[in-house]
Write a protein that holds these residues in place. Structure first.
Motif, PDB file in Angstrom:
ATOM      1  N   ARG A 196      13.614 -82.477   1.958  1.00 13.18           N
ATOM      2  CA  ARG A 196      13.446 -81.124   1.425  1.00 13.18           C
ATOM      3  C   ARG A 196      14.809 -80.598   1.007  1.00 13.18           C
ATOM      4  NH1 ARG A 196       8.688 -78.343   2.263  1.00 13.18           N
ATOM      5  NH2 ARG A 196       7.079 -79.849   2.799  1.00 13.18           N
ATOM      6  N   TYR A 197      14.884 -80.227  -0.249  1.00 12.78           N
ATOM      7  CA  TYR A 197      16.122 -79.732  -0.821  1.00 12.78           C
ATOM      8  C   TYR A 197      16.073 -78.208  -0.775  1.00 12.78           C
ATOM      9  CZ  TYR A 197      19.910 -79.555  -4.315  1.00 12.78           C
ATOM     10  OH  TYR A 197      21.088 -79.327  -4.990  1.00 12.78           O
ATOM     11  N   LEU A 198      16.915 -77.626   0.076  1.00 14.25           N
ATOM     12  CA  LEU A 198      16.827 -76.186   0.327  1.00 14.25           C
ATOM     13  C   LEU A 198      17.814 -75.406  -0.548  1.00 14.25           C
ATOM     14  CD1 LEU A 198      16.724 -76.157   4.262  1.00 14.25           C
ATOM     15  CD2 LEU A 198      14.833 -76.478   2.661  1.00 14.25           C
ATOM     16  N   PRO A 213      20.142 -78.903  -8.657  1.00 13.24           N
ATOM     17  CA  PRO A 213      20.571 -77.572  -9.130  1.00 13.24           C
ATOM     18  C   PRO A 213      21.665 -76.972  -8.238  1.00 13.24           C
ATOM     19  CG  PRO A 213      18.520 -77.382  -7.930  1.00 13.24           C
ATOM     20  CD  PRO A 213      18.915 -78.838  -7.872  1.00 13.24           C
ATOM     21  N   CYS A 214      22.774 -77.648  -8.101  1.00 18.44           N
ATOM     22  CA  CYS A 214      23.790 -77.180  -7.171  1.00 18.44           C
ATOM     23  C   CYS A 214      25.124 -77.804  -7.516  1.00 18.44           C
ATOM     24  CB  CYS A 214      23.389 -77.566  -5.754  1.00 18.44           C
ATOM     25  SG  CYS A 214      24.637 -77.184  -4.516  1.00 18.44           S
ATOM     26  N   ALA A 215      26.184 -77.075  -7.206  1.00 22.36           N
ATOM     27  CA  ALA A 215      27.520 -77.573  -7.515  1.00 22.36           C
ATOM     28  C   ALA A 215      28.302 -77.937  -6.257  1.00 22.36           C
ATOM     29  CB  ALA A 215      28.288 -76.525  -8.318  1.00 22.36           C
ATOM     30  N   CYS A 216      27.616 -78.059  -5.109  1.00 21.83           N
ATOM     31  CA  CYS A 216      28.336 -78.377  -3.875  1.00 21.83           C
ATOM     32  C   CYS A 216      28.787 -79.830  -3.898  1.00 21.83           C
ATOM     33  CB  CYS A 216      27.469 -78.065  -2.653  1.00 21.83           C
ATOM     34  SG  CYS A 216      26.390 -79.405  -2.138  1.00 21.83           S
ATOM     35  N   PRO A 217      29.774 -80.195  -3.063  1.00 19.05           N
ATOM     36  CA  PRO A 217      30.315 -81.567  -3.113  1.00 19.05           C
ATOM     37  C   PRO A 217      29.230 -82.629  -2.945  1.00 19.05           C
ATOM     38  CG  PRO A 217      31.591 -80.197  -1.598  1.00 19.05           C
ATOM     39  CD  PRO A 217      30.454 -79.358  -2.069  1.00 19.05           C
ATOM     40  N   ALA A 218      28.252 -82.391  -2.053  1.00 16.43           N
ATOM     41  CA  ALA A 218      27.222 -83.411  -1.816  1.00 16.43           C
ATOM     42  C   ALA A 218      26.411 -83.699  -3.078  1.00 16.43           C
ATOM     43  CB  ALA A 218      26.306 -82.965  -0.689  1.00 16.43           C
ATOM     44  N   CYS A 219      26.324 -82.718  -3.947  1.00 17.03           N
ATOM     45  CA  CYS A 219      25.473 -82.864  -5.136  1.00 17.03           C
ATOM     46  C   CYS A 219      26.235 -83.426  -6.327  1.00 17.03           C
ATOM     47  CB  CYS A 219      24.838 -81.522  -5.493  1.00 17.03           C
ATOM     48  SG  CYS A 219      23.687 -80.960  -4.227  1.00 17.03           S
ATOM     49  N   GLN A 220      27.532 -83.713  -6.151  1.00 21.35           N
ATOM     50  CA  GLN A 220      28.326 -84.245  -7.251  1.00 21.35           C
ATOM     51  C   GLN A 220      28.231 -85.768  -7.288  1.00 21.35           C
ATOM     52  OE1 GLN A 220      29.196 -81.766  -9.240  1.00 21.35           O
ATOM     53  NE2 GLN A 220      28.162 -80.751  -7.528  1.00 21.35           N
ATOM     54  N   ARG A 233      23.327 -82.879   3.825  1.00 21.85           N
ATOM     55  CA  ARG A 233      24.653 -82.285   3.600  1.00 21.85           C
ATOM     56  C   ARG A 233      24.575 -81.124   2.613  1.00 21.85           C
ATOM     57  NH1 ARG A 233      28.431 -85.823   5.952  1.00 21.85           N
ATOM     58  NH2 ARG A 233      27.397 -87.802   6.250  1.00 21.85           N
ATOM     59  N   HIS A 234      23.805 -81.342   1.559  1.00 22.72           N
ATOM     60  CA  HIS A 234      23.635 -80.237   0.604  1.00 22.72           C
ATOM     61  C   HIS A 234      23.033 -79.017   1.298  1.00 22.72           C
ATOM     62  CE1 HIS A 234      21.970 -77.590  -2.389  1.00 22.72           C
ATOM     63  NE2 HIS A 234      20.833 -77.706  -1.722  1.00 22.72           N
ATOM     64  N   ASN A 235      21.984 -79.247   2.097  1.00 26.85           N
ATOM     65  CA  ASN A 235      21.324 -78.117   2.759  1.00 26.85           C
ATOM     66  C   ASN A 235      22.311 -77.322   3.617  1.00 26.85           C
ATOM     67  OD1 ASN A 235      18.946 -78.903   1.602  1.00 26.85           O
ATOM     68  ND2 ASN A 235      18.018 -79.702   3.485  1.00 26.85           N
TER      69      ASN A 235
HETATM   70 ZN    ZN Z   1      24.421 -79.077  -3.226  1.00 31.14          ZN
END
Ligand code: ZN
Ligand code: SF4
Ligand code: ZN
Lengths: 608, 359
Positions: A196-198, A213-220, A233-235
């Motif tokens: 689940r992507y929160l 839909p995110c710019a956090c390090p985990a999503c790069q 990690r993204h959550n």
């Molecule tokens: Zn993220």
């Protein structure tokens, strides 16, 4: 005694505070077990690091529950918050069982937290409280609100409330808004492992996302390589970012404006803040009576805000109209204060101090001209479309009706555009009075303004002196209570000019001044003495034997009036001093806190 | 039973509270049952020290558990299935046995090698099953190889066991120990005997040639986190099989039964049955012990029973069943699922104040 937690800012039930460990933590904060600090290389990025390593504060120490093993005497130190061993009560634990197994907490001299439940919460002398059974509360607005209010009122105000195992990016703002100070990443991590992507606006199934839909390090990283571990990690990152937004909002005094929009993404969160609005006393006590921040009136829920309800309540139960002239109802202007707007300039040219001007507005209700500068009358911004919702009509009509019941005007002239008519007509009907309508087409057309001027042609003008006296007294009524304007300022001379009016007594002693950004009165010592001697309700604080300068700290306070709100004028009386200042915490907080700045002193007089 | 200790007063308070709640919960149930019918009867297979055998399992209606009438164990709904008013007469109990034999004759080709008799109480308690009935039952099943009868440790007595071994039956007394940890048994389960009583019962049973004890353990009673529950079971399996006379442990995940405190907790979001991964973890971890460890997850895969994510429940259940048969931990290498990560996070993170972290 709370030694390790101190509240710095308050925004409703939300607080910005400090967990005073070796490295202090600003709350509301994301915390985790002390042993989930960084991984071996210290960067918190290695493959074996917990998803919250390097993101959450690794300050919790939990020696384990009392159900499975007999707890050892707890140990702790100033680097961490030690959760004292106890039997936690999951949601649904019967009261009898909670009573029978209620833990007894030892007195410890390191930062500590006690586990409590919604039913057993009470003061254990710890710095923080862990609310057990939160899983049964999250998702259920009524149960959550009841529990939060019960627990917050049962534990001392200057202690942290930790709600374990339920925080998500979407709900954390509402949790904090309701009074939570500490959360963990457990739920965010568990949901991540479930794919689940929160996000702050809810959650998605990872497999449904073709783009992250995110710019956090985990999503790069490429979408195909993003797995459930990355999702966890993204959550956590999204939760940490959401908390940063919340902290910023509390600092700015604007959390509520954010909640009204953000909480809409989940039904139970919307229901939660609405239910909290119904628990008016809980929020009212915790809402400052003035602030710099503007209120964004972009949703219907704004009407239920404490600031709005409080203004309407005070205008219709404390304020007194002291003019003999007719009433002119006019629409508000987008520009604040109204007087600075072009339209109000035109109304003024037509009225020429021959009538008492009251502005009608959603969401404030009605604003008499004397209170135009008083918080929040010039501190809101609404979306004007000319279409009123049924709730807005009802609210403004209600306030106007109560306002008219308490005042006595020879005539009511409604200089309002078409869309205000239904409100006026409702009030006319329910009070059995008739308004005179002067607007054709639009209030600022030459015809309309001409109608208004000619309606008032026979009326006498009131002078500047009357205007200024009435303004100071009206603010006093509004700020201190029904009748305060007359009780405090029976012999009055005014110096200075709008907006910085100074109130002096007949002998020329200054009593008070209207403070510019808030449109409220601040007393001098002479004013404070007169306040204490007058019949007007006084907000008093009893202090220990010392002479306060600058600020008064909570431990110096012996007792404080329950009615004191943040921003209130307060008099301080102790064996050695008489002083006046402005409250930085509520009366109940002053009486029950052992840390923190209680008030700022403006003037002090030593007693001998 | 319990030794006097500084905690005795607390212990009494906890017991009173649990009993009060459980009496109230059970009173919501108004079902009653025919004393001439067994509560349940079914045929299955079991791993025993004599290898795999066919079993006739009987839940005898003996008027229910006395402890349950006082309130009783927090997870146990069995008493809800017992007769009104107390004890069941010898003739009625024998009628139940006849009904079970009929069931077996209709459904099996050969008589079962093993008979298991549970009573929702103590088969060896003579207030529940009179000596006359016990003897008659021993004779009735004298042609079989093994018999298992359920009892609290107090009633385990070498003379009673001898009545069965004399018929040529290998005799196991099944004891609902639930956990080797006294604190958990007392405060989470609300069952009042100590591990020392279990040890004494083992000594009593093993004094008879052909007598032994089978320990029943309960994984994850209410109030324990998933991680605590796993640790409690690992410890308990080892402690039980260390006791002379106990050759088998049946470790069973708690499920949500009607009219129990667990059910109330479950409804309010305060209880989740254990993960099947937890069962697998304990079986795998304790595979090196000297003795048989089996598990029979009831209601697996459902919300009220032990479950994983829904995708892998059947596969993991099958692996557990395989393990029951072969006692080979490598069966668990064959199953994996993405939800293992979730389970690991839950085991690591869940606390009694934050449970359950995942449904
Ligand atoms: Zn993220
Ligand atoms: S588990 Fe056994 S002792 Fe406990 S209430 Fe049920 S039948 Fe009685
Ligand atoms: Zn799975």
């Amino acid at each position: 005694m709370t030694d390790y937690f101190e509240v710095h800012e308050r925004d409703g039930a939300a607080r910005l505070a400090e967990l005073r460990l070796d490295s202090p933590v600003t709350t509301p904060a994301l915390v985790t077990d002390a042993d989930r600090a960084d991984d071996a290389d210290g960067a918190g990025q290695g493959p074996d690091a917990a998803p919250e390593a390097g993101v959450a504060h690794p300050v919790l120490s939990d020696p384990g529950s009392g159900w499975a093993t007999e707890p050892d005497a707890p140990e702790g130190d100033d680097s961490r918050l030690t959760i004292l061993p106890a039997r936690g009560f999951p949601a649904g634990t019967p009261d009898e069982v909670q009573d029978a197994f209620e833990p007894e907490y030892p007195d410890v001299d390191f930062p500590s937290a006690a586990v409590v439940s919604a039913t057993t919460a009470t003061d254990h002398g710890t710095d923080a409280y862990v609310l057990s059974g939160a899983h049964g509360l999250a998702g259920h607005a009524r149960a959550f609100v009841d529990a939060m209010i019960g627990v917050r009122e049962a534990i001392p105000p200057d202690t942290a409330l930790y709600l374990p195992g339920v925080a998500t990016p979407a709900n954390v703002a509402t949790l904090v808004y309701a009074g939570v100070d500490l959360v963990d990443a457990d739920r965010a991590v568990v949901r991540g492992t479930q794919g689940r992507y929160l996000t702050v606006d809810g959650h998605q199934f990872l497999e449904d996302l073709d783009e992250l839909p995110c710019a956090c390090p985990a999503c790069q990283q490429p979408r195909e390589e993003f797995d459930r571990e990355d999702c966890a990690r993204h959550n956590v990152n999204a939760l940490a970012a959401a908390l940063k937004t919340v902290r910023r909002r509390i600092r700015d005094g604007r959390l509520r404006d954010y909640i009204e929009g953000q909480a809409r993404h989940e039904q139970w969160l919307t229901a939660t803040f609405r239910r909290l609005d119904q628990q008016y006393a809980y929020l009212e006590e915790r809402t400052p009576i003035l602030r710099q921040a503007e209120i964004t009136a972009a949703t219907e829920d704004t009407i239920r805000r404490v600031e709005i309800q409080r203004f309407a309540e005070r205008v219709t139960s404390r304020y007194r109209n002291r003019f003999d002239n007719p009433l002119v109802l006019v629409p508000c202007s987008a520009r604040k204060p109204y007087t600075d707007s072009q339209s109000h300039g035109q109304y003024h040219d037509a009225v020429q101090w021959r009538a008492h001007k009251v502005s009608m507005t959603s969401p404030i209700g009605v604003v008499p001209q004397e209170l135009e500068l008083t918080y929040p009358a010039q501190h809101y911004d609404s979306v004007v479309t000319g279409r009123w919702s049924a709730n807005e009509i009802e609210f403004v009509a209600n306030v106007l009706e109560r306002y008219l019941e308490r005042t006595d005007y020879p005539r009511v002239i409604a200089h309002v555009p078409e869309d205000y008519r239904p409100i006026c007509e409702r009030v006319e009907e329910s009070l059995g009075t008739e308004f005179t309508y002067t607007v054709e087409d639009h209030p600022t057309t030459t015809d309309s303004l001409g109608n208004l001027a000619s309606e008032l042609s026979g009326e006498l003008k009131y002078g500047k002196r009357e205007r200024q006296h009435n303004t100071v007294r009206a603010i006093a009524d509004y700020q201190f209570g029904d009748g305060a304007g007359d009780a405090l300022f029976d012999d009055l001379t005014i110096r200075g000019s709008q907006p910085g009016l100074q109130a002096h007594d007949g002998d020329g002693n200054q009593l008070a001044v209207v403070v510019r950004p808030y449109g409220t009165l601040a007393f001098t010592l002479a004013g404070a003495r007169r306040w204490v001697e007058s019949d007007a309700p006084t907000k008093r604080v009893e202090i220990d034997d010392f002479v306060p300068h600058g600020s008064v700290l909570a431990p110096g306070i012996v007792d404080a009036d329950e009615s004191i709100r943040v921003g209130d004028e307060v008099v301080f009386e102790g064996p050695s001093a008489f002083a006046v200042g402005r409250a930085e915490m509520t009366g109940p907080e002053m009486a029950r806190s052992s840390r923190g700045i209680a008030a700022h002193i403006r003037h002090v007089d030593e007693r001998d | 039973m319990s030794q006097p200790s500084p905690e005795v007063y607390e212990e009494g308070k906890g017991m009173d509270a649990h009993n009060k709640v459980m009496r109230e919960v059970r009173s919501r149930n108004d079902a009653s049952y025919d004393p001439r019918e067994p509560t349940r009867v079914w045929l299955d297979e079991d791993n025993t020290p004599d290898w795999f055998v066919t079993s006739l399992t009987i839940i005898l209606n003996t008027g229910g558990c006395r402890w349950a009438r006082a309130g009783g164990c927090t997870m146990c709904g069995y008493v809800a299935e017992s007769v009104d008013g107390g004890s069941v007469a010898h003739e009625d109990l024998m009628a139940q046995i006849d009904a079970c034999l009929d069931h077996e004759a209709e459904n099996a080709d050969d008589p079962a090698q093993q008979i298991k008799i549970y009573t929702s109480g103590s088969f060896l308690d003579e207030r529940e099953v009179p000596a006359e009935t016990r003897q008659a039952i021993a004779e009735t099943f004298g042609d079989r190889d093994r018999i298992v009868v359920e009892s609290l440790p107090d009633f385990v007595d070498r003379e009673k066991i001898r009545e069965f071994t004399e018929q040529g039956l290998q005799t196991d007394v099944a004891i609902g120990l639930e956990t080797a940890t006294d604190r958990v048994r007392r405060d989470c389960v609300n069952k009042y005997f100590d591990f020392a009583d279990f040890e004494a019962a083992c000594a009593e049973a093993s004094a008879v040639d052909g007598g032994a004890i089978k320990a029943y353990l309960l994984m994850k009673p209410p109030f324990l986190s998933e991680g605590e529950a796993v640790e409690d079971m690992k410890r308990s399996v080892r402690r039980c099989l260390d006791v002379e006379g106990c050759h088998t442990v049946s470790m069973n995940p708690c499920n949500v039964q009607n009219y129990t405190m667990v059910e109330d907790l479950y409804h309010d979001g305060g209880y989740r049955p254990p993960w099947l991964w937890s069962v697998a973890e304990v079986l795998e971890d304790t595979a090196d012990v000297d003795g048989i460890v089996v598990s029979d997850p009831v209601g697996h895969g459902s919300d009220r029973g032990p479950h994983n994510c829904g995708d892998c429940d059947d596969r993991v259940q099958r692996a557990i069943k395989d393990f029951d048969e072969r006692q080979d931990p490598s069966v668990f290498d064959q199953v994996s699922c993405e939800c293992e990560r979730t389970w690991e996070a839950v085991v690591e993170r869940e606390r009694s104040y934050s449970l359950p972290l995942a449904r």
